[in-house]
Design a protein around this motif. Structure first.
Motif, PDB file in Angstrom:
ATOM      1  N   GLY A 602       0.811  -1.208   0.000  1.00 38.78           N
ATOM      2  CA  GLY A 602       0.000   0.000   0.000  1.00 38.78           C
ATOM      3  C   GLY A 602       0.847   1.262   0.000  1.00 38.78           C
ATOM      4  N   SER A 605       3.115   1.064  -3.666  1.00 41.36           N
ATOM      5  CA  SER A 605       2.530   0.740  -4.970  1.00 41.36           C
ATOM      6  C   SER A 605       2.470   1.950  -5.900  1.00 41.36           C
ATOM      7  CB  SER A 605       1.133   0.147  -4.790  1.00 41.36           C
ATOM      8  OG  SER A 605       0.270   1.093  -4.161  1.00 41.36           O
ATOM      9  N   LYS A 606       2.351   3.153  -5.331  1.00 41.36           N
ATOM     10  CA  LYS A 606       2.232   4.353  -6.155  1.00 41.36           C
ATOM     11  C   LYS A 606       3.585   4.969  -6.510  1.00 41.36           C
ATOM     12  CE  LYS A 606      -2.248   4.147  -5.760  1.00 41.36           C
ATOM     13  NZ  LYS A 606      -3.080   3.683  -6.894  1.00 41.36           N
ATOM     14  N   ARG A 666      -7.832  -6.049  -6.090  1.00 40.78           N
ATOM     15  CA  ARG A 666      -7.941  -4.864  -5.241  1.00 40.78           C
ATOM     16  C   ARG A 666      -8.086  -3.606  -6.098  1.00 40.78           C
ATOM     17  NH1 ARG A 666      -3.369  -5.206  -0.619  1.00 40.78           N
ATOM     18  NH2 ARG A 666      -3.647  -2.922  -0.841  1.00 40.78           N
ATOM     19  N   THR A 667      -9.031  -2.761  -5.726  1.00 34.53           N
ATOM     20  CA  THR A 667      -9.293  -1.548  -6.517  1.00 34.53           C
ATOM     21  C   THR A 667      -8.134  -0.555  -6.436  1.00 34.53           C
ATOM     22  OG1 THR A 667     -10.450  -0.595  -4.606  1.00 34.53           O
ATOM     23  CG2 THR A 667     -11.780  -1.757  -6.256  1.00 34.53           C
ATOM     24  N   ASP A 668      -7.456  -0.494  -5.275  1.00 34.17           N
ATOM     25  CA  ASP A 668      -6.357   0.464  -5.148  1.00 34.17           C
ATOM     26  C   ASP A 668      -5.141   0.047  -5.956  1.00 34.17           C
ATOM     27  OD1 ASP A 668      -6.047  -1.733  -3.430  1.00 34.17           O
ATOM     28  OD2 ASP A 668      -4.594  -0.621  -2.211  1.00 34.17           O
TER      29      ASP A 668
END
Length: 759
Positions: A602, A605-606, A666-668
């Motif tokens: 989390g 990931s970005k 997972r949407t994120d």
């Protein structure tokens, strides 16, 4: 020794690759041809030199004969004078009266000259003032020169007589009297110098009268200096004899050097232009031909407008050309010997040599007429230096940028990383590095020489590979500090950010997106490289580029692997240690691990490149599996038949599967994760093999091992032994049977499996 070293360096440049050995026969014939040409030139030069030397020796011999003849004639005259005195009655009285009359005439003339001196000087000052008002034409300059010459002779004769009279008081008084003459001479010299400095503008303005007047004055002064020099030589060698001839003691007494001043004025006229050219050249090296256009304009003006106005014996065009050429040579050599000279400036000078001689040929000069060579014949050396300048620049830039990265990496201060347009972590200097390489590639390409470009690219390949190696070593050294059991964990998160940034950098170097037309740095570098090198070198370059591409992949993967290793060494150190122990049955260690995984994914990931995110997840799955299987060696591990270890294994595996399987939905993480869960699931099937080794009865263990070994050819016996020893019914015969079967089972080697990592 230095010449041999230079030859070895040149051969090393020509034979950099094994394929270049094919050039040896061509190079041999080429060097033989060049040697024959040089030998021919040397023979011609030697012949010319011998002719000049012989001519000089003949001139010296002829001059010596002339001097001897003059000496003999003067001795004859002296003898005749002595004899004539004896032939004339009362000669002593007549001679005395003659001397008195001559002395009286000289005194009378000197008196008249002294009395008129001040008035004549005032007249010259008036003429100079008139010329001040018309400095471009100076109509009175010949009259002024003639008058000054007379006054100079008067002063010189008067001072000579006073010195011979040995009256110091009168000499001082006379010097004061003639002081104004020196001021007027300086005034005249200033006018004359101005004309000499503006000789070419006068020619361009078609002011031929002024040029001719100037030439007449310089020529007259040149003749005067020759007479003075001859008189000084005669007085030095035949002092007693010369003193008896009054004609040899009259006239100018000192060398005035106007011809030398005229030649220095030619240099002085060009010096400001060279100084101005220097500043413009440093700012715009590519415009050197335009910057130096005045040089050829000046020489052309001399050729067309001055030759017919000057004495032929001066060979004024040759004189100007020699002075200008020497100044051009010195100006260029000063620049190429400057250690701070940049590659563009060096290239401009190298290219200038050929253009310079082409322009001089149009003016009527052959290259052999212009000595020394404008670059001292150092073109090959300069090309090598030019290449080395680019290489040095590349190395210095790479060192500076990596030093900045290293400092930031080791200090691990906040805000030392950048985010690109996608939000991915990146180091601050990667874009600058590739931009610098592109610029230096352009500089190498401007030389128009493949050998220069190829040498520069070799240096770039070395620098890039060295950068990869140093990054990997630094990552390893720094990660070890955190992996020690007693290590301080402060700064670990920043270090992990750096690992992601370094990994992202490597992907940026090789990330070619054909759909969007976005090319990685390495591909763009290859496109810039290809037009500048030979096909043979391109084959070598392709290998180097492939090596670099593999190196970028390896370093990026290594950073992700190190990132994952840190998680297990720091975050899960105590958790992994409890696997398969008595605590394992009552706790949810696997759930805690997957929850931590979820936090990391989390968080990162970005900021991690999407292709590396898949690798990160796969590494997490593999590292978890390896640590899980290796935990059989944990202290206190013992699998009892009565314990529900089979169900606990199943629960752990299902927990892990649930986590990894849900990542794709997972949407994120939409459009970010493309991990093939079936591949992860396939690897984790090895846990079932382990469970079967643990739960099989003693008689079946050998068969289970054999099946295990056939599915996993790189299964390690040490690990199998640890598994068997963890059984509560373990005995030596069980292990012996398995080892015996291991010696009998033949399996073909294939790709490495997960068991190659489980020791």
């Amino acid at each position: 020794m230095a010449a041999n070293d230079g030859t070895i360096v040149e051969l090393a440049d020509l034979l950099r690759h094994p394929e270049d050995l094919d050039k040896i026969s061509f190079l041999k014939s080429e060097f033989t041809r060049k040697k024959a040409a040089i030998d021919g030139q040397l023979k011609i030069g030697l012949k010319d030199q011998l002719e000049v030397t012989q001519s000089g020796m003949n001139s010296i011999s002829e001059g010596q004969r002339t001097v001897n003849q003059i000496k003999e004639e003067m001795m004859k005259i002296d003898k005749l004078c002595a004899e004539a005195q004896n032939m004339i009655r009362d000669f002593p009285n007549i001679n005395l009266v003659s001397q008195v009359h001559r002395n009286f005439s000289q005194v009378e003339a000197m008196k008249a000259n002294i009395e008129s001196f001040d008035g004549r000087l005032k007249d010259l000052e008036q003429l100079l003032r008139e010329d001040d008002r018309d400095i471009e034409n100076q109509p009175n300059i010949l009259n002024i020169h003639y008058g000054l010459t007379q006054l100079r002779d008067i002063r010189d004769d008067a001072m000579d007589q006073i010195r011979r009279a040995s009256d110091a008081s009168l000499e001082s008084h006379l010097q004061d009297y003639f002081t104004r003459l020196d001021d007027v001479i300086d005034w005249f010299d200033d006018h004359l110098g101005t004309a000499c400095m503006n000789l070419i503008p006068l020619v361009r303005a078609n002011n031929q009268g002024m040029v001719v007047r100037l030439a007449l004055i310089i020529e007259e002064e040149e003749k005067s200096d020759k007479k003075v020099k001859a008189l000084q030589d005669a007085q030095r060698e035949y002092k007693d004899l010369a003193s008896r001839f009054k004609s040899m003691t009259s006239g100018p007494k000192q060398l005035r050097g106007y011809k030398e001043k005229f030649l220095r004025a030619i240099e002085a006229h060009a010096e400001p232009k060279f100084d101005s050219a220097e500043g413009r050249f440093l700012e715009e090296p590519g415009k050197l031909p335009k910057i130096l256009a005045w040089y050829f304009d000046d020489l052309n003006a001399v050729k067309l407008g001055m030759v017919n106005l000057m004495p032929k014996k001066w060979r004024i065009f040759k004189t100007y050309t020699d002075i200008y050429h020497t100044m051009m040579h010195n100006w260029l050599i000063k620049h190429i010997d400057n250690p701070e000279l940049s590659p563009p400036h060096m290239l401009s000078i190298i290219d200038w040599s050929e253009k310079y001689y082409a322009k001089m040929t149009r003016l009527g000069w052959d290259q052999k007429d212009l000595q020394p060579h404008v670059l001292d014949g150092r073109e090959i050396e300069l090309i090598r230096e030019y290449r080395q300048l680019i290489v040095k620049s590349v190395d210095e830039w790479m060192d500076r940028m990596f030093a900045a990265d290293k400092k930031s990496f080791l200090e691990r201060k906040p805000d030392t990383l950048d985010n690109n347009e996608h939000g991915y972590f990146r180091t601050k200097t990667l874009g600058d590095m590739w931009r610098m390489l592109k610029e230096q590639t352009a500089v190498a390409g401007e030389s128009g020489r493949t050998d220069v470009a190829e040498g520069v690219f070799d240096a770039m390949f070395r620098a890039l590979k060295l950068r990869q190696n140093i990054w990997q070593k630094m990552v390893d050294d720094e990660s070890m500090k955190f992996m020690q059991p007693s290590a301080d964990q402060e700064g670990m998160q920043v270090f992990q950010d750096w690992l992601i940034a370094i990994a992202n950098d490597q992907i940026a170097c090789i990330d070619d997106n054909e759909d969007s037309g976005q090319l990685g740095y390495l591909t763009r570098f290859q496109q810039d490289l290809e037009p500048l090198v030979t096909p043979k070198y391109m084959a070598h370059a392709t290998t180097e580029l492939d090596t670099l591409r593999d190196g970028f992949v390896d370093l990026g993967t290594h950073c992700i692997t190190t990132f994952v290793s840190l998680i297990f060494k720091v975050d899960f150190r105590s958790t992994v240690a409890d696997f398969f122990t008595s605590k394992w049955y009552n706790e949810y260690a696997m759930k805690r691990i997957t929850t931590t995984f979820d936090d990391y994914i989390g968080d990162y990931s970005k900021v991690v490149h999407h292709s590396l995110l898949d690798i990160l997840i796969e590494e997490l799955a593999d590292e978890l599996l390896v640590h899980y299987l290796s935990s059989v060696r944990n202290k206190g591990v013992k699998f009892r038949r009565s314990d529900p270890f089979t169900e606990k294994f199943k629960d752990d595996v299902l927990t892990a599967f649930e986590f990894f399987q849900n990542l794709n939905t997972r949407t994120d993480l939409a459009n970010l994760v493309t991990v093939d869960f079936t591949m992860i699931k396939q690897k984790w099937r090895v846990v079932d093999k382990m469970v079967r080794l643990l739960e099989a009865d003693k008689t079946s263990v050998v068969l289970v091992y054999e099946e295990f070994k056939r599915d996993y050819w790189d299964l390690q016996m040490n690990w199998v032994e640890s598994v068997l020893r963890s059984r509560d019914d373990f005995d030596r015969s069980m292990l012996s049977s398995v080892k015996a079967k291991a010696g009998q089972v033949y399996v073909e080697r294939g790709p490495e499996t997960i068991m190659s990592k489980v020791k």
